[in-house]
Design a protein around this motif. Structure first.
Motif, PDB file in Angstrom:
ATOM      1  N   ASP A 135     -16.811  11.296 -41.594  1.00 57.36           N
ATOM      2  CA  ASP A 135     -15.288  10.843 -42.080  1.00 57.36           C
ATOM      3  C   ASP A 135     -14.787  12.016 -42.786  1.00 57.36           C
ATOM      4  O   ASP A 135     -13.458  12.207 -42.757  1.00 57.36           O
ATOM      5  CB  ASP A 135     -15.210   9.529 -42.791  1.00 57.36           C
ATOM      6  CG  ASP A 135     -15.545   8.382 -42.113  1.00 57.36           C
ATOM      7  OD1 ASP A 135     -15.357   8.503 -40.700  1.00 57.36           O
ATOM      8  OD2 ASP A 135     -15.574   7.427 -42.476  1.00 57.36           O
ATOM      9  N   GLU A 136     -15.388  12.443 -43.785  1.00 55.76           N
ATOM     10  CA  GLU A 136     -14.714  13.423 -44.808  1.00 55.76           C
ATOM     11  C   GLU A 136     -14.410  14.839 -43.767  1.00 55.76           C
ATOM     12  O   GLU A 136     -13.511  15.397 -44.121  1.00 55.76           O
ATOM     13  CB  GLU A 136     -15.915  14.175 -45.680  1.00 55.76           C
ATOM     14  CG  GLU A 136     -15.160  14.914 -46.783  1.00 55.76           C
ATOM     15  CD  GLU A 136     -16.047  15.043 -47.880  1.00 55.76           C
ATOM     16  OE1 GLU A 136     -15.829  15.862 -48.944  1.00 55.76           O
ATOM     17  OE2 GLU A 136     -16.949  14.161 -48.253  1.00 55.76           O
ATOM     18  N   ALA A 167     -16.469  10.458 -33.511  1.00 58.38           N
ATOM     19  CA  ALA A 167     -17.885  10.618 -33.825  1.00 58.38           C
ATOM     20  C   ALA A 167     -18.163   9.570 -34.926  1.00 58.38           C
ATOM     21  O   ALA A 167     -18.987   8.665 -34.862  1.00 58.38           O
ATOM     22  CB  ALA A 167     -18.250  11.954 -34.175  1.00 58.38           C
ATOM     23  N   GLY A 168     -17.134   9.421 -35.703  1.00 58.60           N
ATOM     24  CA  GLY A 168     -17.387   8.201 -36.987  1.00 58.60           C
ATOM     25  C   GLY A 168     -17.299   7.110 -36.355  1.00 58.60           C
ATOM     26  O   GLY A 168     -18.313   6.206 -36.874  1.00 58.60           O
ATOM     27  N   ASP A 169     -16.504   6.705 -35.275  1.00 61.82           N
ATOM     28  CA  ASP A 169     -16.338   5.467 -34.913  1.00 61.82           C
ATOM     29  C   ASP A 169     -17.992   4.857 -34.166  1.00 61.82           C
ATOM     30  O   ASP A 169     -18.098   3.579 -34.146  1.00 61.82           O
ATOM     31  CB  ASP A 169     -15.286   5.299 -33.896  1.00 61.82           C
ATOM     32  CG  ASP A 169     -13.933   5.457 -34.476  1.00 61.82           C
ATOM     33  OD1 ASP A 169     -13.647   5.157 -35.831  1.00 61.82           O
ATOM     34  OD2 ASP A 169     -12.810   5.484 -33.888  1.00 61.82           O
ATOM     35  N   GLY A 226     -12.640   8.867 -49.784  1.00 59.16           N
ATOM     36  CA  GLY A 226     -12.458  10.125 -50.817  1.00 59.16           C
ATOM     37  C   GLY A 226     -12.853  11.359 -50.176  1.00 59.16           C
ATOM     38  O   GLY A 226     -13.524  11.499 -49.117  1.00 59.16           O
ATOM     39  N   ARG A 227     -12.274  12.472 -50.835  1.00 58.98           N
ATOM     40  CA  ARG A 227     -12.726  13.895 -50.228  1.00 58.98           C
ATOM     41  C   ARG A 227     -13.106  14.556 -51.287  1.00 58.98           C
ATOM     42  O   ARG A 227     -13.046  14.286 -52.786  1.00 58.98           O
ATOM     43  CB  ARG A 227     -11.207  14.412 -49.831  1.00 58.98           C
ATOM     44  CG  ARG A 227     -10.518  13.870 -48.762  1.00 58.98           C
ATOM     45  CD  ARG A 227     -11.107  14.140 -47.379  1.00 58.98           C
ATOM     46  NE  ARG A 227     -10.291  13.400 -46.362  1.00 58.98           N
ATOM     47  CZ  ARG A 227     -10.817  13.062 -45.171  1.00 58.98           C
ATOM     48  NH1 ARG A 227     -12.231  13.191 -45.162  1.00 58.98           N
ATOM     49  NH2 ARG A 227      -9.990  12.439 -44.591  1.00 58.98           N
ATOM     50  N   THR A 228     -14.082  15.528 -50.997  1.00 58.90           N
ATOM     51  CA  THR A 228     -14.813  16.276 -52.233  1.00 58.90           C
ATOM     52  C   THR A 228     -14.164  17.657 -51.886  1.00 58.90           C
ATOM     53  O   THR A 228     -13.413  17.851 -50.851  1.00 58.90           O
ATOM     54  CB  THR A 228     -16.291  16.158 -51.948  1.00 58.90           C
ATOM     55  OG1 THR A 228     -16.502  16.768 -50.646  1.00 58.90           O
ATOM     56  CG2 THR A 228     -17.000  14.923 -52.106  1.00 58.90           C
ATOM     57  N   LEU A 242     -20.519  20.711 -45.639  1.00 66.21           N
ATOM     58  CA  LEU A 242     -20.314  19.434 -44.982  1.00 66.21           C
ATOM     59  C   LEU A 242     -20.959  19.379 -43.602  1.00 66.21           C
ATOM     60  O   LEU A 242     -21.901  18.565 -43.413  1.00 66.21           O
ATOM     61  CB  LEU A 242     -19.067  18.838 -44.670  1.00 66.21           C
ATOM     62  CG  LEU A 242     -18.077  18.831 -46.095  1.00 66.21           C
ATOM     63  CD1 LEU A 242     -16.783  18.438 -45.617  1.00 66.21           C
ATOM     64  CD2 LEU A 242     -18.760  17.424 -46.996  1.00 66.21           C
ATOM     65  N   HIS A 243     -21.069  20.246 -42.844  1.00 64.29           N
ATOM     66  CA  HIS A 243     -21.777  20.325 -41.376  1.00 64.29           C
ATOM     67  C   HIS A 243     -23.098  20.288 -41.764  1.00 64.29           C
ATOM     68  O   HIS A 243     -24.066  19.910 -41.256  1.00 64.29           O
ATOM     69  CB  HIS A 243     -21.330  21.748 -40.770  1.00 64.29           C
ATOM     70  CG  HIS A 243     -20.053  21.368 -40.189  1.00 64.29           C
ATOM     71  ND1 HIS A 243     -19.786  20.311 -39.121  1.00 64.29           N
ATOM     72  CD2 HIS A 243     -18.770  21.986 -40.314  1.00 64.29           C
ATOM     73  CE1 HIS A 243     -18.607  20.474 -38.522  1.00 64.29           C
ATOM     74  NE2 HIS A 243     -17.861  21.518 -39.128  1.00 64.29           N
ATOM     75  N   ARG A 244     -23.710  21.192 -42.857  1.00 62.52           N
ATOM     76  CA  ARG A 244     -25.041  21.258 -43.165  1.00 62.52           C
ATOM     77  C   ARG A 244     -25.494  19.901 -43.750  1.00 62.52           C
ATOM     78  O   ARG A 244     -26.647  19.459 -43.269  1.00 62.52           O
ATOM     79  CB  ARG A 244     -25.345  22.275 -44.554  1.00 62.52           C
ATOM     80  CG  ARG A 244     -25.073  23.679 -43.931  1.00 62.52           C
ATOM     81  CD  ARG A 244     -25.766  24.520 -45.086  1.00 62.52           C
ATOM     82  NE  ARG A 244     -25.493  25.827 -44.581  1.00 62.52           N
ATOM     83  CZ  ARG A 244     -24.552  26.819 -45.118  1.00 62.52           C
ATOM     84  NH1 ARG A 244     -23.684  26.469 -45.915  1.00 62.52           N
ATOM     85  NH2 ARG A 244     -24.448  28.080 -44.619  1.00 62.52           N
ATOM     86  N   ARG A 245     -24.859  19.332 -44.338  1.00 64.28           N
ATOM     87  CA  ARG A 245     -25.186  17.851 -44.939  1.00 64.28           C
ATOM     88  C   ARG A 245     -25.220  16.980 -43.580  1.00 64.28           C
ATOM     89  O   ARG A 245     -26.120  15.935 -43.675  1.00 64.28           O
ATOM     90  CB  ARG A 245     -24.169  17.375 -45.882  1.00 64.28           C
ATOM     91  CG  ARG A 245     -24.093  17.681 -47.262  1.00 64.28           C
ATOM     92  CD  ARG A 245     -23.148  17.036 -48.246  1.00 64.28           C
ATOM     93  NE  ARG A 245     -22.999  18.121 -49.450  1.00 64.28           N
ATOM     94  CZ  ARG A 245     -22.027  17.874 -50.229  1.00 64.28           C
ATOM     95  NH1 ARG A 245     -21.180  16.918 -49.930  1.00 64.28           N
ATOM     96  NH2 ARG A 245     -21.804  18.492 -51.253  1.00 64.28           N
ATOM     97  N   ALA A 246     -24.216  16.795 -42.901  1.00 68.82           N
ATOM     98  CA  ALA A 246     -24.279  16.073 -41.643  1.00 68.82           C
ATOM     99  C   ALA A 246     -25.424  16.292 -40.832  1.00 68.82           C
ATOM    100  O   ALA A 246     -25.884  15.525 -40.319  1.00 68.82           O
ATOM    101  CB  ALA A 246     -22.693  16.144 -40.990  1.00 68.82           C
ATOM    102  N   HIS A 247     -25.680  17.611 -40.757  1.00 70.17           N
ATOM    103  CA  HIS A 247     -26.836  17.975 -39.874  1.00 70.17           C
ATOM    104  C   HIS A 247     -28.249  17.224 -40.401  1.00 70.17           C
ATOM    105  O   HIS A 247     -29.028  16.948 -39.820  1.00 70.17           O
ATOM    106  CB  HIS A 247     -26.929  19.572 -39.637  1.00 70.17           C
ATOM    107  CG  HIS A 247     -27.847  19.963 -38.831  1.00 70.17           C
ATOM    108  ND1 HIS A 247     -29.496  20.058 -39.176  1.00 70.17           N
ATOM    109  CD2 HIS A 247     -28.004  20.015 -37.459  1.00 70.17           C
ATOM    110  CE1 HIS A 247     -29.994  20.541 -38.206  1.00 70.17           C
ATOM    111  NE2 HIS A 247     -29.256  20.579 -36.919  1.00 70.17           N
ATOM    112  N   ALA A 248     -28.173  17.530 -41.804  1.00 68.66           N
ATOM    113  CA  ALA A 248     -29.425  16.979 -42.190  1.00 68.66           C
ATOM    114  C   ALA A 248     -29.690  15.647 -42.110  1.00 68.66           C
ATOM    115  O   ALA A 248     -30.659  14.981 -41.959  1.00 68.66           O
ATOM    116  CB  ALA A 248     -29.586  17.414 -43.859  1.00 68.66           C
ATOM    117  N   HIS A 249     -28.546  14.854 -42.504  1.00 69.38           N
ATOM    118  CA  HIS A 249     -28.493  13.133 -42.340  1.00 69.38           C
ATOM    119  C   HIS A 249     -28.857  12.794 -40.943  1.00 69.38           C
ATOM    120  O   HIS A 249     -29.622  11.919 -40.632  1.00 69.38           O
ATOM    121  CB  HIS A 249     -27.130  12.895 -42.781  1.00 69.38           C
ATOM    122  CG  HIS A 249     -26.915  12.805 -44.287  1.00 69.38           C
ATOM    123  ND1 HIS A 249     -27.991  12.134 -45.300  1.00 69.38           N
ATOM    124  CD2 HIS A 249     -25.872  13.289 -45.138  1.00 69.38           C
ATOM    125  CE1 HIS A 249     -27.139  12.689 -46.323  1.00 69.38           C
ATOM    126  NE2 HIS A 249     -26.011  13.299 -46.347  1.00 69.38           N
TER     127      HIS A 249
END
Length: 136
Positions: free
Chosen positions: A45-46, A52-54, A73-75, A82-89
């Protein structure tokens, strides 16, 4: 001479196993998977990836039995971070989905990993050298 012990000793084995709730392995994996997907949803979402979020939100709702809260919220994190975090999750979700044999979530997580890998590769690829018009 001695007063009898009125409370149970901490060394006495527990006779009752109903004193606290037990979860099955499948329930624990469902909880873990929903958590990893919810974290992936927040980063998705960020990044502003609505479709993809849906799809991720549908799976979280299926696992939890209720729709997830969407990240508003936004950081100040960069798109690369963010792409690295998403890939890890997505990777963590893939591991748990594979262990609980949830092919729908495993495919979704693998697709998200591929998408974030492609985004990282595109963002970190060196720019092609520019050529002058008419140069050979």
């Amino acid at each position: 001479m001695y007063e009898p012990i009125r409370t149970k000793s901490v060394h006495t084995p527990a006779d009752r196993t109903t004193d606290f709730p037990h979860r099955s392995r499948e329930e624990e994996l469902d909880i873990q998977l929903a958590g990893h997907l919810a974290a992936l949803l927040a980063v998705t979402d960020e990044l502003g990836l609505g479709a993809a979020g849906d799809r991720i939100a549908e799976q979280v709702a299926r696992l939890r039995g209720a729709p997830p809260a969407r990240h508003a919220g936004r950081t100040d994190a960069s798109a690369l971070t963010l792409h690295r975090r998403a890939h890890a999750h997505a990777g963590r979700a893939l591991v748990v989905a594979a262990s609980r044999a949830d092919t729908v979530v495993a495919i979704l997580a693998a697709e998200r990993m591929d998408a974030h890998t492609a985004a990282l590769a595109a963002a970190t690829a060196p720019a092609a050298p520019s050529r002058l018009v008419g140069a050979r």
